[in-house]
Design an enzyme around this catalytic site. Structure first.
Site, mmCIF file in Angstrom:
data_model
loop_
_atom_site.group_PDB
_atom_site.id
_atom_site.type_symbol
_atom_site.label_atom_id
_atom_site.label_comp_id
_atom_site.label_asym_id
_atom_site.label_seq_id
_atom_site.Cartn_x
_atom_site.Cartn_y
_atom_site.Cartn_z
ATOM 1 N N GLU A 45 -1.196 -1.303 12.663
ATOM 2 C CA GLU A 45 -2.341 -0.406 12.537
ATOM 3 C C GLU A 45 -3.644 -1.220 12.511
ATOM 4 O O GLU A 45 -3.731 -2.251 11.843
ATOM 5 C CB GLU A 45 -2.195 0.400 11.242
ATOM 6 C CG GLU A 45 -3.248 1.462 11.015
ATOM 7 C CD GLU A 45 -2.954 2.320 9.787
ATOM 8 O OE1 GLU A 45 -3.645 3.333 9.596
ATOM 9 O OE2 GLU A 45 -2.037 1.959 9.020
ATOM 10 N N LYS A 114 -5.327 9.055 14.377
ATOM 11 C CA LYS A 114 -4.452 9.299 13.233
ATOM 12 C C LYS A 114 -4.770 10.669 12.634
ATOM 13 O O LYS A 114 -5.930 11.014 12.428
ATOM 14 C CB LYS A 114 -4.647 8.191 12.188
ATOM 15 C CG LYS A 114 -3.624 8.196 11.063
ATOM 16 C CD LYS A 114 -3.806 6.957 10.180
ATOM 17 C CE LYS A 114 -2.771 6.897 9.068
ATOM 18 N NZ LYS A 114 -2.937 5.686 8.225
ATOM 19 N N CYS A 175 1.536 4.915 10.363
ATOM 20 C CA CYS A 175 1.716 4.583 8.947
ATOM 21 C C CYS A 175 1.941 5.799 8.058
ATOM 22 O O CYS A 175 3.033 6.332 7.975
ATOM 23 C CB CYS A 175 0.532 3.755 8.460
ATOM 24 S SG CYS A 175 0.866 2.840 6.920
ATOM 25 N N SER A 361 -0.346 -23.838 -19.653
ATOM 26 C CA SER A 361 -0.339 -23.746 -21.112
ATOM 27 C C SER A 361 0.989 -24.111 -21.757
ATOM 28 O O SER A 361 1.056 -24.335 -22.955
ATOM 29 C CB SER A 361 -0.704 -22.320 -21.528
ATOM 30 O OG SER A 361 0.342 -21.427 -21.165
#
Length: 713
Positions: A45, A114, A175, A361
């Site tokens: 896309e 789309k 999509c 850490s």
């Protein structure tokens, strides 16, 4: 009888606004598809612009440059000979659409906008584009004058149509349309469309891939047909990582699947399929035949006088249909090892960075971050060994390696760009310091170890001189506010030191022509959700690869990495009690994260999921957990935990406004930047919801209460 055709789809590592780079990757994918004998190539896309341009889509320059790149692609004779399905934004009658452009031999066949836009979660497509709200309708589109000169066309069809070749019919959906209840492929298949393409910009979340593939397999199982799924891959310049996994499915079975995580910029997936299998599958599905005969949706056909499957290919014994294959899924632990690692690689190489700096850490969060960088190094070495020239060039650029140098060892690679540092105080334990040093040695990072007590003491003394009062820790008789201030100053000074060392370590090491290092954060999604971090401490960084991953999943990842990477040192991180080490350790007291928070990390994951994914407020969350957590907990205990969570979530919500950009991996991420749009000034008591919760607790305990929901007295 056979009717064989070779089809191609692809994963492309596109980058927002990298028009020329995106063009070149599209061209490479077309060349590879042709070499493999494909007759149709589909790409991701918005592949010309990159999917993640966001508000840049509102600039008309983006449409202009898209047409310029598109013209260079289709006028190139090397791209002729196969049907191309390419994505880009198009301005039609002063309306901006997200479109697929289908072309053949330098001629545009039609433009398909789309119809259903993604507009939730991380997606805001309706901010940039307008959906095509005319199903089955087609109108004329006048091509820009520059394109008319290239294609020798003035007008092409624009709208909801399909392509009709001499031997098959092809339709496109994009999509989000796959995820809708009435997906376009349903009507297309009932109208005889045999090949459906889906061009996607779908991002990675842990355990999400199965949903995507289930939809594709169910679609082709119910409707029959051939489905080509293409996806973007890479970070695209934002928090999301698009995870590829292009595939081809036929009648509910996968015949080709690309990788989900990879450092390859271009990956082309091909399969040879038999159109007769589709026709036979559909024709023998009687209820489908009835629905097809009754369907009122008839798509306009764009006729193309070519055969995609040449006659000779139908009977060539050397051309064999691709066999169905099982779907491959990564485990969540592998997803954590690979997804953020690929994202980090894209980020560092595209920002021309000198390297990464990580405050290490000795706890599991910074350990997990370090191991993701180690995983990245392993991926780079693997790709280099397989001859990936782009990865080799990027690695040389990152490390200032000379011509001919090839990364062949993850530790050696890390030693050139990855820097770690243990910033100790009198509250730090020997165990955490030793763990940090040993881990740095095993992964190959350039490690620095120092104490910052003198600086902390100087800041506290400055306050004492200025005010005449000296704050003390709670265990020594101080108040809660004193205790918190003394912890926060340590945490904030670590952020200052992180950026100081990140800027100067390359200079210290004599790395010429270098900038500063990118600082990595290592606050997990649960701590961010609860607000269990100091604003502007070393959780404030440039990027955070674990900011969207839960503590529970991070522990599983470290257990996996301990075995997979043969690093037993990781077991010591797993067995250590999570602690910030910001308060003095005594014989009777050791600071614990979960005790400080008043809830476990497992509980935080549940709270986060219910709040974000299931959209629960305090009252509905309490009711759900009342059923799930009793009788293990009493109704009063469930009530207390829910109220505590919402209280601290609310008072710490402001911290999310400055949250370090994090790799998005979890549906309940509290990221305030587009994903979790909630106010940061909230009444933390949620008074009305709390009253209703109290009423339910009382009823559970056999007490009678009456909350008048109609009264304002």
């Amino acid at each position: 009888m056979s009717h064989l055709i070779t089809l191609a789809t692809c994963n492309l590592n596109q980058w927002a606004l990298d028009f020329e780079g995106n063009r070149d990757r599209i061209l490479e994918s077309i060349y590879i598809a042709k070499e493999k004998g494909a007759r149709l190539r589909v790409g991701p896309e918005l592949e010309i612009t990159g999917y993640g341009c966001l508000d840049h889509f509102l600039e008309n320059d983006v449409c202009l440059h898209s047409w310029e790149m598109y013209a260079q692609i289709i006028k190139n004779p090397k791209t002729h000979g196969l049907l191309l399905d390419i994505g880009m934004p198009v301005l039609h009658k002063n309306v901006r659409y997200n479109c697929r452009l289908l072309s053949l031999d330098g001629k545009i066949l039609f433009i398909r906008p789309k119809m259903w836009l993604a507009n939730d979660g991380n997606y805001r497509e309706m901010r940039f584009f307008t959906p095509w709200m005319k199903p089955g309708f087609v109108e004329d589109f006048v091509l820009p004058p520059e394109i008319q000169k290239v294609t020798d066309q003035k007008v092409v069809s624009f709208g909801d149509a399909v392509i009709n070749t001499l031997d098959t019919c092809i339709g496109a959906e994009t999509c989000e349309e796959l995820f809708t209840p009435q997906s376009p492929h349903i009507a297309m298949s009932l109208d005889g469309v045999e090949i459906i393409t889906n061009s996607s910009g779908s991002h990675h979340e842990l355990r999400k891939l199965n949903k995507r593939l289930d939809l594709i397999l169910n679609a082709t199982s119910r409707c029959g047909g051939i489905y080509l799924y293409a996806n973007q891959r890479g970070c695209d310049g934002d928090r999301l990582y698009y995870d590829g996994c292009a595939l081809i499915a036929v009648n509910g079975k996968v015949v080709a699947q690309g990788s989900q995580f990879s450092l390859k910029d271009v990956e082309v997936v091909t399969a040879t399929v038999d159109l007769e299998e589709v026709r036979n599958y559909r024709a023998n599905f009687m209820s489908r035949g009835l629905q097809a005969s009754l369907s009122e949706t008839k798509f306009k056909r764009i006729d193309v006088a070519v055969e995609l499957a040449p006659m000779k290919a139908r009977f060539d014994p050397l051309i064999v249909p691709s066999k169905s294959r099982p779907i491959f899924y990564h485990t969540p632990e592998e997803e954590i090892a690979l997804g953020p690692a690929c994202w980090l690689w894209d980020y560092i190489r595209r920002c021309n960075g000198t390297g990464y700096f990580l405050p290490l850490s000795g706890g599991i969060d910074s350990c997990a971050t370090a191991m993701i960088v180690h995983s990245m190094c392993r991926l780079v070495v693997k790709e280099a060994s397989e001859g990936n020239e782009q990865v080799i060039l990027d690695a040389r650029k990152l490390t200032r390696g000379g011509e001919g140098w090839i990364p062949n060892d993850p530790q050696e690679l890390a030693s050139k760009f990855f820097h770690t540092c243990f910033m100790g105080t009198e509250n730090s334990s020997k165990e955490t310091r030793d763990r940090s040093r040993e881990l740095a040695t095993q992964i190959g990072s350039y490690h620095v170890d120092f104490n910052m007590d003198s600086v902390v003491s100087s800041v506290v003394s400055l306050f004492e001189v200025a005010t005449g009062k000296k704050p003390v820790y709670k265990i020594f008789g101080g108040s809660q506010i004193e205790n918190l201030a003394l912890q926060n100053i340590q945490a904030r000074l670590r952020m200052v030191f992180a950026y100081l060392f990140a800027q100067l370590l390359p200079w210290l090491r004599g790395i010429k022509n270098s900038g500063g290092l990118l600082v990595l954060g290592s606050a997990n999604v649960d701590e961010c959700l609860r607000g269990y971090l100091t604003k502007y401490d070393c959780s404030s960084a440039d990027i955070n690869p674990i900011g969207g991953i839960s503590k529970t999943d991070l522990k599983k990842f470290i257990a996996y990495a301990s075995t997979e990477y043969n690093m037993p040192i990781l077991d010591s991180f797993l067995n250590a009690t999570p602690t910030a080490e910001l308060e003095p350790i005594t014989e009777d007291y050791v600071q614990s994260d979960e005790i400080d928070m008043g809830m476990t990390y497992e509980e935080l994951s549940v709270f986060g999921y219910l709040r974000k994914v299931e959209k629960c407020g305090p009252y509905s969350m309490f009711l759900k957990l009342l059923h799930e957590w009793t009788p293990r907990l009493t109704p009063a205990q469930v009530s207390e935990k829910v109220k505590r969570f919402f209280f601290f979530y609310a008072i710490n919500r402001h911290k999310q406004t400055v949250l370090t950009p994090s790799y998005h991996a979890e549906q309940y991420s509290p990221d305030d930047n587009r994903f979790d749009l909630r106010p940061f000034l909230i009444n933390p008591r949620f008074t009305w919801a709390s009253k209703k919760i109290d009423q339910v607790v009382a009823q559970c305990e056999g007490k009678t209460t009456d909350l008048d929901i109609m009264s304002i007295d």
